[in-house]
Design an enzyme around this catalytic site. Structure first.
Site, PDB file in Angstrom:
ATOM      1  N   SER A  23       0.827  -1.220   0.000  1.00  0.00           N
ATOM      2  CA  SER A  23       0.000   0.000   0.000  1.00  0.00           C
ATOM      3  C   SER A  23       0.850   1.253   0.000  1.00  0.00           C
ATOM      4  O   SER A  23       0.318   2.359   0.026  1.00  0.00           O
ATOM      5  CB  SER A  23      -0.945  -0.006   1.210  1.00  0.00           C
ATOM      6  OG  SER A  23      -0.225  -0.144   2.410  1.00  0.00           O
ATOM      7  N   ASN A 110      -2.319  -2.587  13.016  1.00  0.00           N
ATOM      8  CA  ASN A 110      -3.766  -2.401  12.941  1.00  0.00           C
ATOM      9  C   ASN A 110      -4.218  -1.128  13.655  1.00  0.00           C
ATOM     10  O   ASN A 110      -5.022  -0.361  13.135  1.00  0.00           O
ATOM     11  CB  ASN A 110      -4.498  -3.612  13.531  1.00  0.00           C
ATOM     12  CG  ASN A 110      -4.183  -4.881  12.755  1.00  0.00           C
ATOM     13  OD1 ASN A 110      -3.618  -4.808  11.666  1.00  0.00           O
ATOM     14  ND2 ASN A 110      -4.531  -6.030  13.311  1.00  0.00           N
ATOM     15  N   THR A 155     -39.141  26.839 -10.993  1.00  0.00           N
ATOM     16  CA  THR A 155     -39.471  25.483 -10.538  1.00  0.00           C
ATOM     17  C   THR A 155     -39.675  24.693 -11.826  1.00  0.00           C
ATOM     18  O   THR A 155     -40.163  25.268 -12.818  1.00  0.00           O
ATOM     19  CB  THR A 155     -40.759  25.422  -9.676  1.00  0.00           C
ATOM     20  OG1 THR A 155     -41.859  25.800 -10.495  1.00  0.00           O
ATOM     21  CG2 THR A 155     -40.691  26.345  -8.475  1.00  0.00           C
ATOM     22  N   HIS A 156     -39.258  23.458 -11.842  1.00  0.00           N
ATOM     23  CA  HIS A 156     -39.299  22.637 -13.062  1.00  0.00           C
ATOM     24  C   HIS A 156     -38.517  23.294 -14.200  1.00  0.00           C
ATOM     25  O   HIS A 156     -38.833  23.076 -15.369  1.00  0.00           O
ATOM     26  CB  HIS A 156     -40.738  22.379 -13.524  1.00  0.00           C
ATOM     27  CG  HIS A 156     -41.658  21.935 -12.431  1.00  0.00           C
ATOM     28  ND1 HIS A 156     -41.876  20.614 -12.130  1.00  0.00           N
ATOM     29  CD2 HIS A 156     -42.392  22.644 -11.538  1.00  0.00           C
ATOM     30  CE1 HIS A 156     -42.723  20.534 -11.113  1.00  0.00           C
ATOM     31  NE2 HIS A 156     -43.044  21.756 -10.728  1.00  0.00           N
ATOM     32  N   SER A 277     -12.465  26.770 -27.804  1.00  0.00           N
ATOM     33  CA  SER A 277     -12.592  25.542 -28.567  1.00  0.00           C
ATOM     34  C   SER A 277     -11.495  25.511 -29.615  1.00  0.00           C
ATOM     35  O   SER A 277     -11.047  26.550 -30.094  1.00  0.00           O
ATOM     36  CB  SER A 277     -13.971  25.514 -29.241  1.00  0.00           C
ATOM     37  OG  SER A 277     -13.901  24.778 -30.443  1.00  0.00           O
ATOM     38  N   LYS A 283     -16.065  30.294 -29.060  1.00  0.00           N
ATOM     39  CA  LYS A 283     -16.490  29.579 -27.859  1.00  0.00           C
ATOM     40  C   LYS A 283     -15.829  30.031 -26.570  1.00  0.00           C
ATOM     41  O   LYS A 283     -14.657  30.396 -26.540  1.00  0.00           O
ATOM     42  CB  LYS A 283     -16.221  28.071 -28.032  1.00  0.00           C
ATOM     43  CG  LYS A 283     -17.204  27.360 -28.948  1.00  0.00           C
ATOM     44  CD  LYS A 283     -18.654  27.427 -28.475  1.00  0.00           C
ATOM     45  CE  LYS A 283     -18.955  26.420 -27.401  1.00  0.00           C
ATOM     46  NZ  LYS A 283     -18.982  25.053 -27.922  1.00  0.00           N
ATOM     47  N   ASN A 285     -16.058  28.159 -22.971  1.00  0.00           N
ATOM     48  CA  ASN A 285     -16.695  27.014 -22.337  1.00  0.00           C
ATOM     49  C   ASN A 285     -16.477  26.996 -20.817  1.00  0.00           C
ATOM     50  O   ASN A 285     -15.370  27.246 -20.356  1.00  0.00           O
ATOM     51  CB  ASN A 285     -16.151  25.721 -22.939  1.00  0.00           C
ATOM     52  CG  ASN A 285     -16.512  25.579 -24.406  1.00  0.00           C
ATOM     53  OD1 ASN A 285     -17.568  26.049 -24.836  1.00  0.00           O
ATOM     54  ND2 ASN A 285     -15.634  24.968 -25.173  1.00  0.00           N
ATOM     55  N   GLU A 290     -18.029  22.383 -15.351  1.00  0.00           N
ATOM     56  CA  GLU A 290     -18.363  21.049 -15.866  1.00  0.00           C
ATOM     57  C   GLU A 290     -17.530  19.975 -15.167  1.00  0.00           C
ATOM     58  O   GLU A 290     -18.027  18.893 -14.830  1.00  0.00           O
ATOM     59  CB  GLU A 290     -18.116  20.983 -17.376  1.00  0.00           C
ATOM     60  CG  GLU A 290     -19.111  21.807 -18.174  1.00  0.00           C
ATOM     61  CD  GLU A 290     -18.695  21.914 -19.634  1.00  0.00           C
ATOM     62  OE1 GLU A 290     -19.223  21.146 -20.446  1.00  0.00           O
ATOM     63  OE2 GLU A 290     -17.837  22.746 -19.951  1.00  0.00           O
ATOM     64  N   TYR A 317      -9.678  -6.438  12.432  1.00  0.00           N
ATOM     65  CA  TYR A 317      -9.033  -5.985  11.199  1.00  0.00           C
ATOM     66  C   TYR A 317      -9.057  -7.068  10.129  1.00  0.00           C
ATOM     67  O   TYR A 317      -8.856  -8.248  10.401  1.00  0.00           O
ATOM     68  CB  TYR A 317      -7.577  -5.567  11.483  1.00  0.00           C
ATOM     69  CG  TYR A 317      -6.850  -5.104  10.220  1.00  0.00           C
ATOM     70  CD1 TYR A 317      -6.972  -3.797   9.772  1.00  0.00           C
ATOM     71  CD2 TYR A 317      -6.081  -5.989   9.469  1.00  0.00           C
ATOM     72  CE1 TYR A 317      -6.346  -3.374   8.607  1.00  0.00           C
ATOM     73  CE2 TYR A 317      -5.449  -5.579   8.304  1.00  0.00           C
ATOM     74  CZ  TYR A 317      -5.581  -4.273   7.877  1.00  0.00           C
ATOM     75  OH  TYR A 317      -4.958  -3.865   6.728  1.00  0.00           O
ATOM     76  N   GLN A 322      -7.548  -2.059   3.943  1.00  0.00           N
ATOM     77  CA  GLN A 322      -6.520  -1.254   3.271  1.00  0.00           C
ATOM     78  C   GLN A 322      -7.117  -0.505   2.070  1.00  0.00           C
ATOM     79  O   GLN A 322      -6.592   0.502   1.631  1.00  0.00           O
ATOM     80  CB  GLN A 322      -5.376  -2.172   2.823  1.00  0.00           C
ATOM     81  CG  GLN A 322      -4.252  -1.481   2.084  1.00  0.00           C
ATOM     82  CD  GLN A 322      -3.034  -2.363   1.961  1.00  0.00           C
ATOM     83  OE1 GLN A 322      -2.344  -2.621   2.940  1.00  0.00           O
ATOM     84  NE2 GLN A 322      -2.756  -2.859   0.766  1.00  0.00           N
ATOM     85  N   LYS A 325      -8.142   3.552   1.720  1.00  0.00           N
ATOM     86  CA  LYS A 325      -7.303   4.740   1.500  1.00  0.00           C
ATOM     87  C   LYS A 325      -7.471   5.438   0.162  1.00  0.00           C
ATOM     88  O   LYS A 325      -7.700   6.649   0.112  1.00  0.00           O
ATOM     89  CB  LYS A 325      -5.834   4.377   1.711  1.00  0.00           C
ATOM     90  CG  LYS A 325      -5.566   4.142   3.153  1.00  0.00           C
ATOM     91  CD  LYS A 325      -4.206   3.622   3.435  1.00  0.00           C
ATOM     92  CE  LYS A 325      -4.236   2.983   4.795  1.00  0.00           C
ATOM     93  NZ  LYS A 325      -5.189   1.829   4.873  1.00  0.00           N
TER      94      LYS A 325
HETATM   95  N1  ARG Z   1      -1.199  -1.298   5.079  1.00  0.00           N
HETATM   96  C1  ARG Z   1      -2.155  -1.790   6.021  1.00  0.00           C
HETATM   97  C2  ARG Z   1      -3.475  -1.048   5.832  1.00  0.00           C
HETATM   98  O1  ARG Z   1      -3.459  -0.047   5.199  1.00  0.00           O
HETATM   99  C3  ARG Z   1      -1.674  -1.582   7.410  1.00  0.00           C
HETATM  100  C4  ARG Z   1      -2.244  -2.521   8.394  1.00  0.00           C
HETATM  101  C5  ARG Z   1      -1.697  -3.884   8.152  1.00  0.00           C
HETATM  102  N2  ARG Z   1      -2.091  -4.797   9.172  1.00  0.00           N
HETATM  103  C6  ARG Z   1      -1.951  -6.102   9.006  1.00  0.00           C
HETATM  104  N3  ARG Z   1      -2.335  -6.854   9.967  1.00  0.00           N
HETATM  105  N4  ARG Z   1      -1.447  -6.617   7.904  1.00  0.00           N
HETATM  106  O2  ARG Z   1      -4.516  -1.449   6.272  1.00  0.00           O
END
Ligand code: ARG
Length: 459
Positions: A23, A110, A155-156, A277, A283, A285, A290, A317, A322, A325
């Site tokens: 990760s 964890n 409205t609408h 454009s 143009k 834009n 958007e 956990y 993971q 993220k």
């Molecule tokens: N990279 C892991 C995560 O983002 C960290 C925690 C890992 N824990 C484990 N027991 N392998 O969740």
């Protein structure tokens, strides 16, 4: 590759498994929070006599050195490390030797990752709230400058009743104030410290979790270690607050796109926030608006992805987590970018009061006021409504507006009509008469402006 966690295993993991598992490409952005958390942990271990004082000091010094070197660019994050937690610990141990190996006493990745995410997102939320305020300031300035800009309210997407542009913009201010409230609530609820939950069950060491929570400016340690490592509500709450915020920006974007079209021409965006454009030289834009509208979908997507990832997970956990993220980080980045673009885009937006007035003149948006006029003269509203409808139909046939109907013709519909009808249906008058609390009348608009100013003046 041989792993720090290779306690039981005899064989190495496959390269493809390492890549899959890693990760660090996305969690490396939390290096400051990871180091900060580890420093607090080392201090706690020292205070509790779990670590020898010299070793703890060496750890803290080593961590500060790593932070400095990362900031200065003299230390590069090694992307073949498994995650940011492992990377920092590996470098620490390389640098200070065996003391580095003691840092992980009485914690686990964890609780460490749960801590880092909270620290990271706490900072991001305060940045987002600041950026949100900039958008609110830009909207406020536009609202102030457009208190007299009469336009059709819809409205609408059909012209409905006259309002002032300020009132319309202030509706967005209300949304953004609620967004800020949701972000604040999220940050407050998030501010509980999971570190010391360890793998899931707590630890046999005599830790001081309250001390560590205080060092890291949390309001308290979490009460349940299993919850500490398996809770991702704070990510979900943030994603849902951000989704709602993006929905608001997207609605405003949609209106900006409409308003800047030739069909409306209520506003003109500045050249710095529009594009041309490649083949149509005329143009201009509204790409920024958007893109904000378009990017809303990916923020919703991140919310859905994490809700789905979490729904079947047994406590505590699981590596699935993971997956929290990338979506949360992408949402945070996206929202910040949109807010950064939005504030100056709104600030530089020119309003065309003449075009708004022109649009307000067509579409019989003072028909309700005509009915209200008759009601004031004693006719029950339902009858007045019906009569006004007939008059509108007559005008449509003749291709004129309500203000162009001669008094005689009005009186043919009802003897209640007299000369003062024209003043009653004048658009500016229609707006002025909307005296109800929260309406588009000038006093209500002034009250709203003050409320927003007050909000922005607080912290
Ligand atoms: N990279 C892991 C995560 O983002 C960290 C925690 C890992 N824990 C484990 N027991 N392998 O969740």
């Amino acid at each position: 590759m041989a792993k720090m966690w290779a306690g039981r295993a005899s064989g190495d993991t496959a390269a493809v498994a390492d890549d899959f598992n890693s990760s660090i490409p996305f969690d490396m952005r939390m290096y400051r929070q990871d180091i900060r958390g580890s420093i607090a942990h080392a201090r706690m271990l020292k205070k509790q006599g779990i670590l020898d004082g010299h070793e703890a000091d060496a750890i803290v010094e080593g961590l500060n050195g790593i932070l400095r070197d990362l900031e200065e660019g003299t230390l590069q994050i090694n992307l073949s490390a498994e995650d940011i937690h492992m990377f920092v610990e590996e470098v620490l141990t390389e640098r200070i030797g065996s003391a580095g190996k003691r840092l992980h006493t009485a914690r686990s990745r964890n609780d460490q990752v749960a801590l880092d995410m909270r620290l990271y997102l706490r900072d991001e939320i305060s940045q987002i709230r600041e950026l949100l305020r900039n958008v609110m300031r830009a909207l406020l300035a536009q609202a102030k400058a457009n208190q007299d800009a009469v336009m059709p309210g819809y409205t609408h997407l059909q012209r409905a009743q006259p309002i002032v542009f300020a009132h319309h913009l202030l509706a967005y201010e209300m949304m953004l104030m609620r967004d800020d409230g949701r972000l604040k609530d999220t940050a407050d609820r998030m501010n509980v410290c999971p570190i010391g939950s360890c793998a899931l069950a707590g630890t046999t060491y005599p830790t001081d979790r309250a001390f560590e929570a205080e060092e890291l400016q949390f309001s308290r340690p979490c009460l349940n270690s299993i919850d500490g490592v398996s809770d991702r509500d704070f990510c979900l709450e943030l994603l849902s607050a951000l989704s709602i915020l993006m929905m608001h920006l997207s609605r405003l974007s949609e209106e900006i796109i409409l308003w800047s079209s030739w069909e409306f021409r209520f506003i003109e965006l500045s050249d710095s926030f529009t594009t041309g454009s490649s083949i149509m030289p005329q143009k201009k834009n509204p790409d920024m608006a958007e893109l904000c509208r378009g990017k809303t979908g990916r923020v919703y997507g991140s919310l859905m992805a994490l809700l789905s990832a979490m729904k079947g997970l047994p406590l505590a956990y699981n590596k699935d987590m993971q997956e929290d993220k990338e979506g949360v980080f992408d949402a945070v980045d996206t929202v910040k970018m949109c807010l950064r673009v939005f504030a100056p885009m709104i600030e530089g937006m020119k309003t065309r009061k003449d075009k708004m007035r022109l649009a307000a003149k067509e579409g019989f948006i003072n028909a309700t006021d005509l009915a209200d006029y008759l009601t004031r003269k004693g006719l029950p509203f339902r009858e007045a409504y019906k009569l006004s409808g007939q008059i509108v139909a007559m005008c449509q046939e003749r291709g004129i507006g309500l203000e162009d109907v001669p008094l005689n013709d009005y009186q043919a519909y009802s003897p209640l009509f007299s000369e003062d009808v024209y003043e009653s249906i004048r658009l500016e008058e229609c707006v002025k008469r909307r005296i109800s609390f929260g309406g588009t009348g000038p006093e209500s608009v002034a009250m709203q402006l003050k409320a927003v100013e007050g909000f922005l003046a607080e912290a």
